[in-house]
Design a protein around this motif. Sequence first.
Motif, PDB file in Angstrom:
ATOM      1  N   ILE A   1      32.339 -29.769 -43.877  1.00  0.00           N
ATOM      2  CA  ILE A   1      33.045 -28.683 -43.208  1.00  0.00           C
ATOM      3  C   ILE A   1      32.151 -28.170 -42.092  1.00  0.00           C
ATOM      4  N   LYS A   2      32.682 -28.117 -40.873  1.00  0.00           N
ATOM      5  CA  LYS A   2      31.914 -27.641 -39.721  1.00  0.00           C
ATOM      6  C   LYS A   2      32.496 -26.320 -39.236  1.00  0.00           C
ATOM      7  N   VAL A   3      31.630 -25.319 -39.113  1.00  0.00           N
ATOM      8  CA  VAL A   3      32.036 -23.978 -38.714  1.00  0.00           C
ATOM      9  C   VAL A   3      31.555 -23.725 -37.288  1.00  0.00           C
ATOM     10  N   ALA A   4      32.394 -23.086 -36.477  1.00  0.00           N
ATOM     11  CA  ALA A   4      32.106 -22.863 -35.061  1.00  0.00           C
ATOM     12  C   ALA A   4      31.150 -21.697 -34.801  1.00  0.00           C
ATOM     13  N   ASP A   5      30.569 -21.103 -35.844  1.00  0.00           N
ATOM     14  CA  ASP A   5      29.659 -19.976 -35.683  1.00  0.00           C
ATOM     15  C   ASP A   5      28.588 -20.058 -36.772  1.00  0.00           C
ATOM     16  N   SER A   6      27.706 -19.061 -36.834  1.00  0.00           N
ATOM     17  CA  SER A   6      26.638 -19.064 -37.834  1.00  0.00           C
ATOM     18  C   SER A   6      27.084 -18.486 -39.165  1.00  0.00           C
ATOM     19  N   HIS A   7      28.319 -17.981 -39.229  1.00  0.00           N
ATOM     20  CA  HIS A   7      28.877 -17.427 -40.458  1.00  0.00           C
ATOM     21  C   HIS A   7      30.399 -17.457 -40.374  1.00  0.00           C
TER      22      HIS A   7
END
Length: 95
Positions: free
Chosen positions: A7-13
């Motif tokens: 899963i890749k998230v576009a931010d640090s959280h």
Amino acid sequence: MSDSIQIKVADSHLYPGCAVRIAHLPEPARGAAAIVEFADGSGARATCNLRAHDELELTVDGYATQKRHPVDARHWLLLAVDATHNSWRVKRRLP
């Protein structure tokens, strides 16, 4: 965990409205191990469950961002953005 879902998230959280990319989904009604990769290079272990065709529950373990800010374990509801179910958005935090 070589067979974990990536899963890749576009931010640090994670937060409501945050963009998320998932290469493949877990089987319906089964928990699947996942590795969450955040945009700042940090990561966390997680579990995801497909609730409905376009809803996913994601439980992320606690982790620290690259700037060493601690983030507590949290439970989220994600909604599919497209028909391929590769793009998702965080709808809200779950209890």
